[in-house]
Motif scaffolding. Structure first.
Motif, PDB file in Angstrom:
ATOM      1  N   GLU A 249     -58.695   5.488  36.544  1.00  0.00           N
ATOM      2  CA  GLU A 249     -59.134   6.837  36.906  1.00  0.00           C
ATOM      3  C   GLU A 249     -58.336   7.372  38.093  1.00  0.00           C
ATOM      4  N   ALA A 250     -58.152   6.547  39.102  1.00  0.00           N
ATOM      5  CA  ALA A 250     -57.397   6.972  40.290  1.00  0.00           C
ATOM      6  C   ALA A 250     -55.958   7.342  39.946  1.00  0.00           C
ATOM      7  N   ALA A 251     -55.410   6.691  38.924  1.00  0.00           N
ATOM      8  CA  ALA A 251     -54.034   6.971  38.514  1.00  0.00           C
ATOM      9  C   ALA A 251     -53.956   8.117  37.509  1.00  0.00           C
ATOM     10  N   GLY A 252     -55.116   8.642  37.093  1.00  0.00           N
ATOM     11  CA  GLY A 252     -55.133   9.713  36.097  1.00  0.00           C
ATOM     12  C   GLY A 252     -54.699   9.227  34.723  1.00  0.00           C
ATOM     13  N   GLU A 253     -54.947   7.955  34.452  1.00  0.00           N
ATOM     14  CA  GLU A 253     -54.530   7.345  33.188  1.00  0.00           C
ATOM     15  C   GLU A 253     -55.739   7.038  32.308  1.00  0.00           C
ATOM     16  N   SER A 254     -55.467   6.525  31.118  1.00  0.00           N
ATOM     17  CA  SER A 254     -56.511   6.299  30.131  1.00  0.00           C
ATOM     18  C   SER A 254     -56.304   4.977  29.406  1.00  0.00           C
TER      19      SER A 254
ATOM     20  N   ALA B 222     -47.744  -5.019  41.134  1.00  0.00           N
ATOM     21  CA  ALA B 222     -48.471  -5.082  39.867  1.00  0.00           C
ATOM     22  C   ALA B 222     -48.308  -3.758  39.122  1.00  0.00           C
ATOM     23  N   VAL B 223     -48.270  -3.851  37.786  1.00  0.00           N
ATOM     24  CA  VAL B 223     -48.082  -2.674  36.950  1.00  0.00           C
ATOM     25  C   VAL B 223     -49.391  -2.385  36.213  1.00  0.00           C
ATOM     26  N   LEU B 224     -49.994  -1.236  36.487  1.00  0.00           N
ATOM     27  CA  LEU B 224     -51.237  -0.848  35.828  1.00  0.00           C
ATOM     28  C   LEU B 224     -50.980  -0.680  34.335  1.00  0.00           C
ATOM     29  N   GLN B 225     -51.733  -1.382  33.529  1.00  0.00           N
ATOM     30  CA  GLN B 225     -51.582  -1.321  32.080  1.00  0.00           C
ATOM     31  C   GLN B 225     -52.462  -0.197  31.538  1.00  0.00           C
ATOM     32  N   VAL B 226     -51.866   0.691  30.781  1.00  0.00           N
ATOM     33  CA  VAL B 226     -52.585   1.845  30.248  1.00  0.00           C
ATOM     34  C   VAL B 226     -52.435   1.896  28.734  1.00  0.00           C
ATOM     35  N   GLY B 227     -53.380   2.566  28.078  1.00  0.00           N
ATOM     36  CA  GLY B 227     -53.293   2.769  26.640  1.00  0.00           C
ATOM     37  C   GLY B 227     -53.449   1.518  25.802  1.00  0.00           C
ATOM     38  N   LYS B 228     -54.205   0.547  26.273  1.00  0.00           N
ATOM     39  CA  LYS B 228     -54.315  -0.744  25.579  1.00  0.00           C
ATOM     40  C   LYS B 228     -55.633  -0.918  24.825  1.00  0.00           C
ATOM     41  N   LYS B 229     -56.380   0.157  24.648  1.00  0.00           N
ATOM     42  CA  LYS B 229     -57.707   0.069  24.030  1.00  0.00           C
ATOM     43  C   LYS B 229     -57.699  -0.604  22.656  1.00  0.00           C
ATOM     44  N   ASP B 230     -56.694  -0.335  21.851  1.00  0.00           N
ATOM     45  CA  ASP B 230     -56.676  -0.833  20.476  1.00  0.00           C
ATOM     46  C   ASP B 230     -55.830  -2.083  20.256  1.00  0.00           C
TER      47      ASP B 230
ATOM     48  N   ALA C 121     -65.722 -11.060  34.654  1.00  0.00           N
ATOM     49  CA  ALA C 121     -65.351  -9.968  33.748  1.00  0.00           C
ATOM     50  C   ALA C 121     -65.920  -8.614  34.187  1.00  0.00           C
ATOM     51  N   GLU C 122     -67.176  -8.559  34.550  1.00  0.00           N
ATOM     52  CA  GLU C 122     -67.781  -7.265  34.919  1.00  0.00           C
ATOM     53  C   GLU C 122     -67.097  -6.654  36.143  1.00  0.00           C
ATOM     54  N   ILE C 123     -66.884  -7.454  37.154  1.00  0.00           N
ATOM     55  CA  ILE C 123     -66.246  -6.974  38.388  1.00  0.00           C
ATOM     56  C   ILE C 123     -64.798  -6.557  38.112  1.00  0.00           C
ATOM     57  N   ASN C 124     -64.069  -7.408  37.388  1.00  0.00           N
ATOM     58  CA  ASN C 124     -62.677  -7.104  37.070  1.00  0.00           C
ATOM     59  C   ASN C 124     -62.550  -5.819  36.257  1.00  0.00           C
ATOM     60  N   TRP C 125     -63.418  -5.668  35.246  1.00  0.00           N
ATOM     61  CA  TRP C 125     -63.343  -4.502  34.370  1.00  0.00           C
ATOM     62  C   TRP C 125     -63.672  -3.222  35.146  1.00  0.00           C
ATOM     63  N   ALA C 126     -64.691  -3.257  35.973  1.00  0.00           N
ATOM     64  CA  ALA C 126     -65.052  -2.077  36.772  1.00  0.00           C
ATOM     65  C   ALA C 126     -63.896  -1.688  37.697  1.00  0.00           C
ATOM     66  N   ASP C 127     -63.256  -2.663  38.304  1.00  0.00           N
ATOM     67  CA  ASP C 127     -62.110  -2.394  39.173  1.00  0.00           C
ATOM     68  C   ASP C 127     -60.960  -1.784  38.374  1.00  0.00           C
ATOM     69  N   TYR C 128     -60.698  -2.320  37.199  1.00  0.00           N
ATOM     70  CA  TYR C 128     -59.636  -1.792  36.337  1.00  0.00           C
ATOM     71  C   TYR C 128     -59.910  -0.324  35.980  1.00  0.00           C
ATOM     72  N   LEU C 129     -61.142  -0.020  35.595  1.00  0.00           N
ATOM     73  CA  LEU C 129     -61.484   1.360  35.223  1.00  0.00           C
ATOM     74  C   LEU C 129     -61.320   2.310  36.409  1.00  0.00           C
ATOM     75  N   LYS C 130     -61.660   1.858  37.612  1.00  0.00           N
ATOM     76  CA  LYS C 130     -61.464   2.671  38.818  1.00  0.00           C
ATOM     77  C   LYS C 130     -59.981   2.926  39.067  1.00  0.00           C
ATOM     78  N   ARG C 131     -59.158   1.896  38.893  1.00  0.00           N
ATOM     79  CA  ARG C 131     -57.721   2.057  39.093  1.00  0.00           C
ATOM     80  C   ARG C 131     -57.114   2.994  38.051  1.00  0.00           C
TER      81      ARG C 131
END
Length: 127
Positions: free
Chosen positions: A111-116, A52-60, A99-109
């Motif tokens: 942070e662990a990757a040093g991404e935003s 799986a590829v962590l998706q970063v920078g997708k806020k907007d 959604a809540e569980i998935n989103w919290a897990d995504y935010l942890k991943r």
């Protein structure tokens, strides 16, 4: 048990949320960012958990188009160019109800990757 099929799908463009309304009265609003980072495409999910590829920078990110794929899914075309992967009714319902569980897990991943969630470059969108 059969997963319900939405009776209403509405894109709230200014809020960047997709609303799914169900016949029993339940309604869920999912951010487009959430849908983008949890896209069911192989480009995002890989071919297994290890790829799986962590998706970063997708806020907007927003949606460019929504189309129904047969009687079983939606095809979401995101304005960052991503348009592969079909969101089945089952998958959308799972995203909505977890959604809540998935989103919290995504935010942890992230942070662990040093991404935003913030884009790394200025994003230009066609009007």
């Amino acid at each position: 048990m059969s997963v319900p099929i939405p009776s209403r799908v509405h894109y709230h463009k200014s809020a960047r949320e997709l609303e799914l309304g169900y016949p029993n009265g339940d309604s869920y609003r999912l951010s487009i960012e959430y849908l983008r980072v949890f896209s069911p495409s192989a480009e995002v999910r890989g071919h297994g958990p290890d790829t799986a590829v962590l998706q970063v920078g997708k806020k907007d990110v927003g949606l460019a188009n929504i189309t129904q794929a047969g009687r079983y899914a939606l095809k979401l075309s995101f304005d960052d160019g991503h348009d592969s992967g079909l969101f089945s009714w089952d998958y959308l319902y799972a995203l909505a109800t977890n959604a809540e569980i998935n989103w919290a897990d995504y935010l942890k991943r992230l942070e662990a990757a040093g991404e935003s969630r913030e884009p790394k470059t200025i994003q230009f969108k066609e009007l």
